[in-house]
Design an enzyme around this catalytic site. Structure first.
Site, short mmCIF file in Angstrom:
data_model
loop_
_atom_site.label_atom_id
_atom_site.label_comp_id
_atom_site.label_asym_id
_atom_site.label_seq_id
_atom_site.Cartn_x
_atom_site.Cartn_y
_atom_site.Cartn_z
N SER A 236 -11.80 6.32 8.54
CA SER A 236 -11.59 5.50 9.72
C SER A 236 -11.46 6.38 10.96
CB SER A 236 -10.36 4.61 9.51
OG SER A 236 -10.30 3.60 10.49
N ASP B 26 -15.71 -4.97 6.20
CA ASP B 26 -14.69 -4.20 6.89
C ASP B 26 -14.48 -4.75 8.31
OD1 ASP B 26 -13.04 -2.31 8.02
OD2 ASP B 26 -14.29 -0.59 7.50
N HIS C 262 -11.87 -1.87 3.93
CA HIS C 262 -11.83 -0.68 4.77
C HIS C 262 -11.54 0.59 3.98
CE1 HIS C 262 -11.37 1.46 8.52
NE2 HIS C 262 -10.14 1.82 8.23
#
Length: 631
Positions: free
Chosen positions: A486, A571, A604
């Site tokens: 991320s 996501d 995610h």
């Protein structure tokens, strides 16, 4: 052929040949093809991946039970039986043992949102996400009959609490922002709005305090909060909303306890003198005691404050360890449970007697000896020392002969305290070292550490990571692969282009890479409420610094290390078109990254089941180890 999109802002044109990937329908066939291409390219590693996964599974207990905790008349715990991915939420009283919720019944991908038992023990409010989009269906189970009410409330988020016979919960808007608190009456089916947040920079959370005296709603942006106390469905602001001021609350039987950054940037508990060098993260109130969760010098600790003026500290029992309160739902108690562990030591659960400070070991995960953790300090270009946690087998020397995997994140003041992981131990058994660089932008060294790696200072996160790698390569390890997810994926993408010569391989998981374009698009999640983290490119200064490091706008060329990129179609945090576009642009510029994309259910952070996660980790580690052996 899709025509390029030309973005014009502040007198600068940016040509995007892959903007069409923003359309989920148009890009779906491409993503399916990418997943097939990925599977084909890693097929030769199947035996080694299976070997790694078998080692990991062999270090995972067939049956895993949590420590138990009391709430009302029952004792609760979780358990995952042999062969199962997610497990059960259970409770006991006397000789009875009742399964309240079986997560394996919901499918192959399951994320649990809220899991709140009513104060009388009759009802379970729970919410489930089975796709990875982080939007949950909220349900209510009668624990006397084990049947669910014929109602499922969609579009909810993962906070909630019981108060006055109602269940309070949050719902999201069209960009996945928890913007509204509602409450549901089990007996009548009434469902009504309690508070709606109109400022798109703020997200709402709601919880009941363990004292049972307050239901608290918190609105939070990146640097401002407001807390409401709710009585009879009517919220009353505790301290108002003042730009740049954050505060949080917990409750005793006598009233609220508040901690705030007003007057002390690292937070202070109102009425308690702050100590220099400490970051106050939270305060948990119990009968006669407050337990503060703190960080000092990069390490976590607890401080117990008695109403009688007594005070003492509790530290992790191992080097480079963590300590955190867990499973404490009773206010009228003389003891609390805390959890400890590290990258090299198993998770342990302890009971702490509040009056005496005496601790008793309740439970310990299986021990696997032979691993060590230590803290090193890497000098950054500006002279600041960056903490680096290094983990290895005791028989693997730090003398420049062993390869290394370096992990980094560095955003949102987030702290990733270490946890023993069977997947990591299998990697270490290959003779490699694992290092975690606690770069600026994170919160390991306090609020100032975050401020030093945010907004215009964001490049400090990248240069800190590079400095950590250079330090390790100077006599400690032989070569380095690097990994992050991320915002940590952004870190990997940035250093991939800034210093490709440093890396044997790069793993950028769900990377936030199209920084300027994404932060200009307020129709997607995590834009408006993240301008205070990354910047608002509608402003020239912000646009300039963001454009200077945005990986999608600064694609490298030449001799580049192997690169593995991941993404997921569901996501909501990093939309899949970002990594897809970056991969396409890299390929157009001569690179050839691997792209592992989840085209069905998946979120995610990758798979959620315990064995599914091990197989995922085996994929990542096989890629890393193959690259380390080749270089």
């Amino acid at each position: 052929m899709t025509h390029p999109v030309v973005h014009k802002l502040h007198g600068i044109e940016r040509i995007d040949d892959h903007a069409w990937m923003r359309d989920p329908v148009a890009v779906r066939d491409v993503l399916i093809s990418e997943r097939r291409r990925y599977e084909s390219r890693i097929a030769h590693t199947a035996p080694f991946r299976q070997h790694l996964a078998a080692i990991m599974a062999g270090r995972t207990p067939e049956t895993e039970s949590s420590v138990s905790w009391r709430h009302g008349a029952f004792v609760y715990y979780t358990q995952i039986d042999a062969g199962r991915e997610f497990g059960e939420f259970r409770r006991k009283r006397d000789a009875s043992d009742q399964v309240l919720l079986d997560l394996d019944a919901f499918g192959d991908y399951v994320e649990l949102g809220v899991r709140e038992v009513s104060p009388d023990g009759r009802w379970l409010a729970y919410s489930i996400d089975v796709t990875g989009d982080e939007v949950y269906d909220l349900r209510f189970r009668d624990l006397s009959t084990m049947t669910d009410l014929p109602v499922s409330i969609g579009g909810t988020y993962y906070t909630g609490g019981w108060a006055e016979g109602w269940f309070y919960y949050t719902v999201v808007d069209e960009v996945y922002r928890p913007c509204e608190v509602r409450r549901y009456d089990i007996s009548t089916g009434a469902d009504e709005v309690v508070l709606r947040e109109g400022d798109r920079r703020f997200e709402l959370t709601v919880r009941a305090t363990r004292s049972g005296t307050h239901l608290l709603i918190t609105a939070a942006s990146r640097d401002t909060t407001e807390v409401w106390s709710v009585a009879d469905g009517v919220p009353e602001s505790v301290g108002g909303r003042r730009p740049g001021v954050e505060y949080r609350c917990d409750a005793t039987l006598d009233g609220l306890v508040t901690w705030t950054d007003e007057g002390h940037s690292e937070f202070r508990v109102v009425g308690v003198p702050p100590l220099p060098g400490e970051r106050v993260h939270s305060v948990d109130c119990f009968d006669g005691y407050r337990v503060l969760t703190l960080r000092r010098g990069g390490d976590p600790l607890l401080r117990v404050l008695g109403d009688d003026g007594t005070s003492y500290e509790v530290h992790p029992p191992v080097a480079c360890g963590r300590i955190v309160l867990v499973h404490n739902e009773e206010y009228l108690t003389d003891s609390v449970i805390f959890e400890t562990g590290s990258y090299s030591e198993p998770t342990q659960w302890w009971r702490l007697t509040l009056a005496s400070g005496v601790r008793k070991l309740l439970k310990e995960n299986p021990r696997h000896d032979g691993y060590v953790s230590e803290r090193l300090w890497a000098p950054a270009p500006d002279g600041v020392e960056i903490p680096v946690t290094v983990v290895r087998r005791a028989d693997v020397p730090l003398d420049g002969t062993a390869p290394c995997l370096l992990y980094g994140y560095g955003a949102y003041e987030a702290v990733f305290d270490p946890v023993w992981d069977p997947a990591l131990s299998a990697f270490l058994d290959q003779g490699a070292v694992f290092a975690h660089a606690h770069v600026r932008g994170g919160g390991e060294m306090g609020r100032a550490w975050w401020q030093a790696g945010r907004l215009s200072r964001k490049p400090t996160t990248f240069t800190d990571h590079i400095a950590a790698a250079e330090f390790l390569l100077d006599g400690h390890v032989s070569k380095i692969a690097t990994r992050g997810l991320s915002a940590g994926g952004l870190l990997q993408a940035a250093v991939y282009g800034m210093r490709p010569d440093l890396w044997a391989a790069v793993v950028a998981e769900v990377p936030f890479v199209d920084v300027v374009t994404t932060m200009l698009d307020d129709s997607i999640p995590l834009t408006v409420n993240e301008w205070d983290e990354w910047g608002d490119p509608r402003r020239l200064d912000d646009f300039t610094w963001m454009l200077a490091y945005s990986p999608y706008d600064n694609v490298p060329s030449g001799d580049l290390p192997p690169l593995l990129v991941t993404g997921a179609v569901n996501d909501p945090r990093v939309l899949v078109h970002e990594p897809a576009k970056w991969v396409a642009r890299l390929r157009a510029n001569g690179a050839d990254p691997l792209f592992r994309v989840e085209v069905e259910d998946g979120g995610h952070s990758g798979p959620t089941g315990r064995y599914a996660r091990l197989h995922y980790e085996a994929e990542i580690f096989s890629f890393v180890l193959e690259a380390l052996k080749k270089t």
